[in-house]
Design an enzyme around this catalytic site. Sequence first.
Site, short mmCIF file in Angstrom:
data_model
loop_
_atom_site.label_atom_id
_atom_site.label_comp_id
_atom_site.label_asym_id
_atom_site.label_seq_id
_atom_site.Cartn_x
_atom_site.Cartn_y
_atom_site.Cartn_z
N GLU A 27 -13.36 84.31 81.13
CA GLU A 27 -14.13 84.94 80.04
C GLU A 27 -15.08 83.95 79.38
O GLU A 27 -15.01 82.74 79.63
CB GLU A 27 -13.17 85.51 78.99
CG GLU A 27 -12.31 84.45 78.33
CD GLU A 27 -11.99 84.76 76.88
OE1 GLU A 27 -12.93 85.02 76.11
OE2 GLU A 27 -10.80 84.73 76.52
N LYS A 88 -20.38 88.37 70.23
CA LYS A 88 -19.07 88.55 70.85
C LYS A 88 -19.00 90.00 71.32
O LYS A 88 -19.07 90.93 70.51
CB LYS A 88 -17.98 88.24 69.82
CG LYS A 88 -16.57 88.54 70.27
CD LYS A 88 -15.58 88.14 69.16
CE LYS A 88 -14.24 88.81 69.35
NZ LYS A 88 -13.34 88.56 68.21
N SER A 142 -6.48 94.60 68.73
CA SER A 142 -7.56 94.21 69.65
C SER A 142 -7.75 95.23 70.76
O SER A 142 -6.78 95.77 71.31
CB SER A 142 -7.25 92.85 70.26
OG SER A 142 -8.20 92.55 71.25
N LYS A 161 -1.52 83.93 70.10
CA LYS A 161 -1.37 83.04 68.96
C LYS A 161 -0.58 83.71 67.85
O LYS A 161 -0.65 84.93 67.69
CB LYS A 161 -2.74 82.70 68.40
CG LYS A 161 -3.44 81.66 69.18
CD LYS A 161 -4.43 80.92 68.29
CE LYS A 161 -5.16 79.91 69.12
NZ LYS A 161 -6.20 80.54 69.91
N1 PSU Z 1 -7.44 84.31 71.20
C1 PSU Z 1 -7.60 82.98 71.33
N2 PSU Z 1 -8.81 82.50 71.68
C2 PSU Z 1 -9.89 83.31 71.88
C3 PSU Z 1 -9.71 84.72 71.74
C4 PSU Z 1 -8.46 85.17 71.41
O1 PSU Z 1 -6.65 82.26 71.17
O2 PSU Z 1 -11.00 82.83 72.17
C5 PSU Z 1 -10.86 85.65 72.03
C6 PSU Z 1 -10.68 86.31 73.39
O3 PSU Z 1 -11.96 86.49 74.00
C7 PSU Z 1 -10.10 87.66 73.05
C8 PSU Z 1 -10.80 87.96 71.74
O4 PSU Z 1 -10.35 88.67 74.01
O5 PSU Z 1 -10.84 86.72 71.06
C9 PSU Z 1 -10.08 89.01 70.92
O6 PSU Z 1 -10.86 89.35 69.82
P1 PSU Z 1 -10.50 90.64 68.97
O7 PSU Z 1 -9.18 90.34 68.33
O8 PSU Z 1 -11.63 90.77 67.99
O9 PSU Z 1 -10.42 91.80 69.93
MN MN Z 2 -9.82 93.20 65.69
#
Ligand code: PSU
Ligand code: MN
Length: 306
Positions: A27, A88, A142, A161
Amino acid sequence: MTFSDYLDIHPDVEDAIKDKKPIVALESTIISHGMPYPKNVETALMVEETVRSNGAIPATIAIINGRIKVGLTDEEIEFLATNEEIKKVSRRDLAITIAQKQSGSTTVASTMIIANFAKIVVFATGGIGGVHRGGENTLDISADLEELANTNVCVVCAGAKAILDLSLTLEYLETKGVPVIGYKTSELPAFYSSESGFDVDYKIDSTLEIAEILKTKWNLSIDGGVLVTNPIPVGFELDTSIMNEAINQAIVEADNENITGKKITPFLLSKVNEITEGKSLDANIKLIQNNADLASKIALHYSKLE
Ligand code: PSU
Ligand code: MN
């Protein structure tokens, strides 16, 4: 027009697809929004090298000037790493970014969509998005989880995390029918730490067996992804209590500054990195490399099963 009209596949990846060689998707949100410059570029290149050294071909995925890129040049990686304007891009943002001819880095969700189209079945990342703490009230879940429910890609990560609610994240994955496999572990790794206190569904010690599970799942037309969780290598774990304190502090700051939506994950990542004086970044780099290594081995087996 179809998906392929919007797509540029790097020649190395194109050859690998033709020759049915193993490919590992990577990614790009991690490059644009997950790490500071220049560590982001160094890491992206190092991870690609790790995949190559295992005999697989890396395909880092992003949107550049409205084109879907599967496999990036070093210049394109540098561009994503240095340009503050890079959006993003998750599932909901894909069509808009492409129609408006903008550039964006792809999250786990949108990388899965594109990998699946290019018939790439194994994807390595650091951590997935999940149900945020308090998600039962905010509905901040997410799009990565919904994509894992629907799209036939195996995502190799180091768990999630502790900025997330790991228990709710596992419940959501169960509801959606996503198998969660622990590689050589029965406990869900928590990114910086190999332990979370939560069990995974299955502990599997063999990369061949993981490849066979993927094959079997999709042979049976049970659509959706598989999550392989891979603990951070021994010796690189961070102290859980220090990390929890850093994460709690980062969450308080995010609340105070009213950070919400797509900004929350990048905000928390950079705050945690600041608070731990870069220790979290070093661990992050190490675990991504470790995941790319495991993903390559699974991809190698999978390509032989075809
Ligand atoms: N978690 C991490 N590092 C990251 C991300 C998540 O520890 O860089 C990034 C990944 O690309 C993941 C995205 O798909 O954040 C999720 O964002 P959201 O929670 O806004 O969907
Ligand atoms: Mn979100």
